[in-house]
Motif scaffolding. Structure first.
Motif, PDB file in Angstrom:
ATOM      1  N   MET A 159      30.685  35.332  19.189  1.00  0.00           N
ATOM      2  CA  MET A 159      31.544  34.327  18.570  1.00  0.00           C
ATOM      3  C   MET A 159      32.608  33.889  19.582  1.00  0.00           C
ATOM      4  SD  MET A 159      33.908  34.629  15.117  1.00  0.00           S
ATOM      5  CE  MET A 159      32.525  35.033  14.084  1.00  0.00           C
ATOM      6  N   ASN A 160      32.884  32.581  19.626  1.00  0.00           N
ATOM      7  CA  ASN A 160      33.891  32.049  20.512  1.00  0.00           C
ATOM      8  C   ASN A 160      35.249  32.697  20.237  1.00  0.00           C
ATOM      9  OD1 ASN A 160      36.140  29.823  20.982  1.00  0.00           O
ATOM     10  ND2 ASN A 160      34.452  29.440  22.401  1.00  0.00           N
ATOM     11  N   ARG A 161      35.999  32.991  21.318  1.00  0.00           N
ATOM     12  CA  ARG A 161      37.276  33.695  21.163  1.00  0.00           C
ATOM     13  C   ARG A 161      38.263  32.914  20.304  1.00  0.00           C
ATOM     14  NH1 ARG A 161      40.043  35.697  26.593  1.00  0.00           N
ATOM     15  NH2 ARG A 161      38.077  36.872  26.578  1.00  0.00           N
ATOM     16  N   ARG A 162      38.295  31.585  20.484  1.00  0.00           N
ATOM     17  CA  ARG A 162      39.217  30.768  19.693  1.00  0.00           C
ATOM     18  C   ARG A 162      38.866  30.809  18.212  1.00  0.00           C
ATOM     19  NH1 ARG A 162      40.111  24.912  21.996  1.00  0.00           N
ATOM     20  NH2 ARG A 162      40.718  26.252  23.747  1.00  0.00           N
ATOM     21  N   ILE A 163      37.574  30.730  17.915  1.00  0.00           N
ATOM     22  CA  ILE A 163      37.142  30.808  16.512  1.00  0.00           C
ATOM     23  C   ILE A 163      37.461  32.185  15.939  1.00  0.00           C
ATOM     24  CG2 ILE A 163      35.137  30.761  14.983  1.00  0.00           C
ATOM     25  CD1 ILE A 163      33.883  28.706  16.826  1.00  0.00           C
ATOM     26  N   LYS A 164      37.264  33.223  16.751  1.00  0.00           N
ATOM     27  CA  LYS A 164      37.570  34.581  16.292  1.00  0.00           C
ATOM     28  C   LYS A 164      39.049  34.720  15.968  1.00  0.00           C
ATOM     29  CE  LYS A 164      35.431  37.885  18.360  1.00  0.00           C
ATOM     30  NZ  LYS A 164      35.011  38.897  19.367  1.00  0.00           N
ATOM     31  N   HIS A 165      39.917  34.133  16.808  1.00  0.00           N
ATOM     32  CA  HIS A 165      41.351  34.207  16.548  1.00  0.00           C
ATOM     33  C   HIS A 165      41.725  33.467  15.263  1.00  0.00           C
ATOM     34  CE1 HIS A 165      42.375  35.042  21.064  1.00  0.00           C
ATOM     35  NE2 HIS A 165      41.899  36.094  20.429  1.00  0.00           N
ATOM     36  N   VAL A 166      41.145  32.285  15.081  1.00  0.00           N
ATOM     37  CA  VAL A 166      41.420  31.520  13.854  1.00  0.00           C
ATOM     38  C   VAL A 166      40.951  32.290  12.622  1.00  0.00           C
ATOM     39  CG1 VAL A 166      40.839  29.420  12.580  1.00  0.00           C
ATOM     40  CG2 VAL A 166      41.357  29.290  15.020  1.00  0.00           C
ATOM     41  N   TRP A 167      39.774  32.886  12.723  1.00  0.00           N
ATOM     42  CA  TRP A 167      39.226  33.664  11.603  1.00  0.00           C
ATOM     43  C   TRP A 167      40.123  34.870  11.289  1.00  0.00           C
ATOM     44  CZ3 TRP A 167      36.633  33.791   7.464  1.00  0.00           C
ATOM     45  CH2 TRP A 167      36.018  34.942   6.996  1.00  0.00           C
ATOM     46  N   THR A 168      40.595  35.564  12.327  1.00  0.00           N
ATOM     47  CA  THR A 168      41.468  36.721  12.127  1.00  0.00           C
ATOM     48  C   THR A 168      42.787  36.326  11.480  1.00  0.00           C
ATOM     49  OG1 THR A 168      40.500  37.794  14.077  1.00  0.00           O
ATOM     50  CG2 THR A 168      42.594  38.662  13.276  1.00  0.00           C
ATOM     51  N   ILE A 169      43.383  35.232  11.994  1.00  0.00           N
ATOM     52  CA  ILE A 169      44.658  34.765  11.430  1.00  0.00           C
ATOM     53  C   ILE A 169      44.479  34.359   9.968  1.00  0.00           C
ATOM     54  CG2 ILE A 169      46.390  32.930  11.560  1.00  0.00           C
ATOM     55  CD1 ILE A 169      45.974  32.970  14.611  1.00  0.00           C
ATOM     56  N   SER A 170      43.369  33.720   9.662  1.00  0.00           N
ATOM     57  CA  SER A 170      43.114  33.293   8.281  1.00  0.00           C
ATOM     58  C   SER A 170      42.978  34.492   7.347  1.00  0.00           C
ATOM     59  CB  SER A 170      41.847  32.435   8.226  1.00  0.00           C
ATOM     60  OG  SER A 170      41.972  31.290   9.032  1.00  0.00           O
ATOM     61  N   ILE A 171      42.249  35.530   7.803  1.00  0.00           N
ATOM     62  CA  ILE A 171      42.088  36.736   6.981  1.00  0.00           C
ATOM     63  C   ILE A 171      43.441  37.406   6.748  1.00  0.00           C
ATOM     64  CG2 ILE A 171      41.132  39.065   6.968  1.00  0.00           C
ATOM     65  CD1 ILE A 171      38.672  37.993   8.331  1.00  0.00           C
TER      66      ILE A 171
ATOM     67  N   MET B  82      33.899  31.441   5.979  1.00  0.00           N
ATOM     68  CA  MET B  82      32.758  32.068   6.646  1.00  0.00           C
ATOM     69  C   MET B  82      31.621  31.071   6.811  1.00  0.00           C
ATOM     70  SD  MET B  82      32.593  35.866   4.913  1.00  0.00           S
ATOM     71  CE  MET B  82      31.091  36.225   5.808  1.00  0.00           C
ATOM     72  N   TYR B  83      31.392  30.257   5.771  1.00  0.00           N
ATOM     73  CA  TYR B  83      30.324  29.269   5.837  1.00  0.00           C
ATOM     74  C   TYR B  83      30.625  28.229   6.919  1.00  0.00           C
ATOM     75  CZ  TYR B  83      27.037  25.652   4.413  1.00  0.00           C
ATOM     76  OH  TYR B  83      26.049  24.711   4.406  1.00  0.00           O
ATOM     77  N   GLN B  84      31.908  27.799   7.000  1.00  0.00           N
ATOM     78  CA  GLN B  84      32.273  26.810   8.011  1.00  0.00           C
ATOM     79  C   GLN B  84      32.103  27.374   9.415  1.00  0.00           C
ATOM     80  OE1 GLN B  84      36.244  25.667   6.987  1.00  0.00           O
ATOM     81  NE2 GLN B  84      35.604  24.171   5.469  1.00  0.00           N
ATOM     82  N   ILE B  85      32.539  28.619   9.608  1.00  0.00           N
ATOM     83  CA  ILE B  85      32.403  29.224  10.935  1.00  0.00           C
ATOM     84  C   ILE B  85      30.930  29.398  11.297  1.00  0.00           C
ATOM     85  CG2 ILE B  85      32.800  31.364  12.217  1.00  0.00           C
ATOM     86  CD1 ILE B  85      35.504  31.548  10.855  1.00  0.00           C
ATOM     87  N   LYS B  86      30.139  29.819  10.303  1.00  0.00           N
ATOM     88  CA  LYS B  86      28.697  29.959  10.554  1.00  0.00           C
ATOM     89  C   LYS B  86      28.086  28.607  10.918  1.00  0.00           C
ATOM     90  CE  LYS B  86      24.456  31.715   8.445  1.00  0.00           C
ATOM     91  NZ  LYS B  86      23.851  32.303   7.218  1.00  0.00           N
ATOM     92  N   THR B  87      28.520  27.557  10.211  1.00  0.00           N
ATOM     93  CA  THR B  87      28.014  26.208  10.519  1.00  0.00           C
ATOM     94  C   THR B  87      28.409  25.788  11.927  1.00  0.00           C
ATOM     95  OG1 THR B  87      28.186  25.606   8.171  1.00  0.00           O
ATOM     96  CG2 THR B  87      28.007  23.807   9.759  1.00  0.00           C
ATOM     97  N   ILE B  88      29.658  26.098  12.313  1.00  0.00           N
ATOM     98  CA  ILE B  88      30.121  25.750  13.656  1.00  0.00           C
ATOM     99  C   ILE B  88      29.293  26.468  14.714  1.00  0.00           C
ATOM    100  CG2 ILE B  88      32.063  25.990  15.259  1.00  0.00           C
ATOM    101  CD1 ILE B  88      33.923  25.530  12.860  1.00  0.00           C
ATOM    102  N   MET B  89      29.024  27.763  14.461  1.00  0.00           N
ATOM    103  CA  MET B  89      28.241  28.530  15.424  1.00  0.00           C
ATOM    104  C   MET B  89      26.822  27.995  15.543  1.00  0.00           C
ATOM    105  SD  MET B  89      30.436  30.548  16.594  1.00  0.00           S
ATOM    106  CE  MET B  89      29.327  31.446  17.659  1.00  0.00           C
ATOM    107  N   ILE B  90      26.232  27.626  14.390  1.00  0.00           N
ATOM    108  CA  ILE B  90      24.881  27.054  14.418  1.00  0.00           C
ATOM    109  C   ILE B  90      24.883  25.727  15.171  1.00  0.00           C
ATOM    110  CG2 ILE B  90      23.057  26.061  12.985  1.00  0.00           C
ATOM    111  CD1 ILE B  90      23.723  28.165  10.874  1.00  0.00           C
TER     112      ILE B  90
END
Length: 361
Positions: free
Chosen positions: A1-13, A225-233
């Protein structure tokens, strides 16, 4: 997973967890405050119910109490000689009152009470001599006032006189009010009971609101999670598209112009394959293929009627067997089949989980 996306996901959680924790803490404080207020209301209702229950027994057994000589009593009240005379305005004088009970001639001293409280203790003693405390009457009064009933009711012996009911609260999320009340204080007889402290209607609505917030947070987490999965796809698709376009650009490059005399034809079936020219000739028909397709056909022609593995084709033609290159191989094989369709003696067949074979019938 991209580091920026991981940071956004962590902050959101973390943000959602903080919102959940703050709302839970706020609801807990509201519950504590509501329980405290409700407990005070129940205490006041209990005190009134105790007094009303005693009055009901007095009214019901008034004739028996005063006309039956067997239950007549004489109670001697003596105020201690060493009483401190408190001269403060509107403040009752506290003293030690000595009781002499009838029949048994038992003497009892109660300290630090005033005359009003002394008379109250006497009144309870007189009423209890005719009939004990009636739980059903008390429950009816309490239910009429607060809509609740008592539990764990029992009569107990005490070691002191209690002028007023004694209350205590226990429990964590489910709080219970414990009540002890001297029904016959001069005989050291009391009742103990528990009263569950119900949730207020407002707090119930808050609980439903909290539950709805939890559901919304779960839905929000699922959407993220769905949005991040879509971005990764999408990123993966873009990488495949980029690799595929790079391959296509390479394949569209034509070889340098050469004359037929300088080239050697490879005969496969009834088709002549000019590798240097990327050209197929079948009778009067001429088909130009790409450099990548020419490489594939060369390898298959060198292994005529033999299975060539996918890995071999990918390594020889593309240099690696990545997913995008594997997709490109499927496409190029399709194009080669179209280029060879005029020669019915030739066919490219796929061998499942093995590779491809160029067959010359």
């Amino acid at each position: 997973m991209n580091r920026r996306i991981k940071h956004v996901w962590t902050i959101s959680i973390v943000a959602m967890a903080a919102i959940f924790a703050m709302q839970a803490y706020w609801l807990y404080n509201q519950y504590q405050y509501s329980s405290m207020v409700k407990a005070e209301e129940i205490k006041e209702a209990c005190a009134k119910a105790f007094e009303t229950e005693k009055d009901i027994r007095i009214d019901k057994y008034d004739d028996i109490k005063y006309n039956n000589s067997n239950v007549k009593m004489q109670i001697v009240l003596q105020i201690d000689q060493s009483v401190k005379k408190i001269k403060e305005k509107n403040k009752p004088v506290k003293s030690t009152i000595r009781y002499t009970l009838p029949d048994t001639k038992k003497k009892l001293s109660v300290k630090n009470i005033d005359m009003t409280e002394g008379v109250e203790l006497t009144s309870r003693y007189m009423v209890s001599q005719n009939r004990r405390f009636d739980r059903s009457t008390f429950d009816s009064l309490l239910y009429a006032a607060e809509g609740i009933k008592t539990g764990s009711f029992r009569f107990v012996k005490t070691n002191r006189c209690m002028v007023k009911p004694v209350f205590s609260v226990s429990g964590g999320l489910s709080k219970t009010l414990h009540v002890r009340y001297s029904t016959n204080p001069l005989n050291m007889e009391a009742v103990e009971m528990t009263i569950p402290i119900p949730l207020s209607q407002t707090l119930k609505l808050m609980s439903w609101q909290f539950a709805a917030s939890v559901v919304l947070l779960v839905i929000l987490g699922f959407c993220m999670m769905y949005q991040i999965k879509t971005i990764m796809i999408q990123r993966r698709i873009n990488a495949i598209r980029h690799e595929f376009m790079k391959n296509m650009i390479y394949e569209m490059k034509q070889p340098p112009a050469t004359s037929d005399d300088d080239t050697t034809a490879i005969k496969i079936g009834s088709t002549l394959f000019f590798y240097e020219l990327n050209e197929l000739r079948h009778g009067n028909e001429k088909v130009i293929i790409t450099s990548r397709q020419a490489e594939l056909l060369r390898i298959l022609a060198e292994n005529l009627n033999k299975v060539v593995g996918r890995e071999v084709l990918l390594k020889e033609v593309w240099g690696d067997d990545s997913y995008s290159n594997s997709m490109a191989l499927n496409v190029q094989i399709t194009y080669l089949r179209r280029a060879l369709k005029s020669d019915s003696s030739l066919s490219i067949e796929a061998i499942i989980r093995k590779g491809y074979v160029l067959k010359d019938k």
